[in-house]
Design a protein around this motif. Sequence first.
Motif, PDB file in Angstrom:
ATOM      1  N   LYS A  23       0.835  -1.198   0.000  1.00  0.00           N
ATOM      2  CA  LYS A  23       0.000   0.000   0.000  1.00  0.00           C
ATOM      3  C   LYS A  23       0.875   1.255   0.000  1.00  0.00           C
ATOM      4  N   PRO A  24       1.683   1.430  -1.027  1.00  0.00           N
ATOM      5  CA  PRO A  24       2.701   2.488  -1.032  1.00  0.00           C
ATOM      6  C   PRO A  24       2.114   3.893  -0.999  1.00  0.00           C
ATOM      7  N   ASP A  25       2.767   4.762  -0.247  1.00  0.00           N
ATOM      8  CA  ASP A  25       2.385   6.173  -0.171  1.00  0.00           C
ATOM      9  C   ASP A  25       3.373   7.004  -0.983  1.00  0.00           C
ATOM     10  N   ILE A  57      -2.656   8.592  -8.154  1.00  0.00           N
ATOM     11  CA  ILE A  57      -2.173   9.957  -7.932  1.00  0.00           C
ATOM     12  C   ILE A  57      -0.654  10.079  -8.077  1.00  0.00           C
ATOM     13  N   TYR A  58       0.047   8.943  -8.107  1.00  0.00           N
ATOM     14  CA  TYR A  58       1.507   8.990  -8.249  1.00  0.00           C
ATOM     15  C   TYR A  58       1.985   8.541  -9.629  1.00  0.00           C
ATOM     16  N   VAL A 157       6.864  16.001   0.891  1.00  0.00           N
ATOM     17  CA  VAL A 157       5.590  16.704   1.059  1.00  0.00           C
ATOM     18  C   VAL A 157       4.526  15.785   1.652  1.00  0.00           C
ATOM     19  N   THR A 158       4.435  14.568   1.149  1.00  0.00           N
ATOM     20  CA  THR A 158       3.373  13.681   1.626  1.00  0.00           C
ATOM     21  C   THR A 158       3.604  13.237   3.064  1.00  0.00           C
ATOM     22  N   ASN A 192      -1.970  17.715  -7.271  1.00  0.00           N
ATOM     23  CA  ASN A 192      -2.233  16.360  -7.741  1.00  0.00           C
ATOM     24  C   ASN A 192      -2.408  15.350  -6.620  1.00  0.00           C
ATOM     25  N   ILE A 193      -1.768  15.607  -5.480  1.00  0.00           N
ATOM     26  CA  ILE A 193      -1.732  14.586  -4.439  1.00  0.00           C
ATOM     27  C   ILE A 193      -2.509  14.971  -3.185  1.00  0.00           C
ATOM     28  N   LEU A 194      -2.354  16.195  -2.722  1.00  0.00           N
ATOM     29  CA  LEU A 194      -2.984  16.584  -1.462  1.00  0.00           C
ATOM     30  C   LEU A 194      -4.363  17.205  -1.622  1.00  0.00           C
TER      31      LEU A 194
END
Length: 207
Positions: A23-25, A57-58, A157-158, A192-194
């Motif tokens: 479940k990569p972040d 999203i990545y 950032v994440t 794109n991500i947050l």
Amino acid sequence: MIPASLLNGLRDATRVLAVSHVKPDGDAIGSLLALGHMLGALGKSSVLSLNDPVPAIYRSLPGADAIVGPQRDAAGFDAVIALDCSSVDRLGRAYGAAFAHLPLLVIDHHITNDRFGTINWVAPECAATSQMLLLLADALGVTIDQPMAQCLLTGLVTDTLCFRTNNTTAAVLAAGMRLLEAGGNLTTITENILEQRSFNVVRLWGT
């Protein structure tokens, strides 16, 4: 401090399997991709592998389409690098029994890391594994180019929620500044991500 044995292991390797957690972040994906770019800059071959698919999203990150599923054949590999993972079970099927005879280099920032590698570099003072890879690039003499900067900044950032968590130190902000100067785009990452939410998530919030 980066263990000399880890630096030597990377310098001696010719073909590396790089893996990260299930479940990569953003930090898992960003550090994995940046390491791939870094190894390429050193003239080394690598395979980037995950137990699970890259989240949507990545997928726009530079090199994301090169990430593959679990590998079964260890022929030709001479090292495994585990990123952003505190225990071997968190790697899932990305680290199979076929690779158990190879040196396992662990690079991780979690204080809970159980030192499961042959060589372990664990730095809880870093907010993200991506921050550690910036230090690794410096130690190996690798210049941070725009693709690497974008990947590493994504991880930073994440894992800090855009520099809002209590592990956002002066060193973290300095790392972020370096990555911005190297071409990382903070606006793109945050948009794109947050800031994006699926329709189903918005409906759930509404409910």
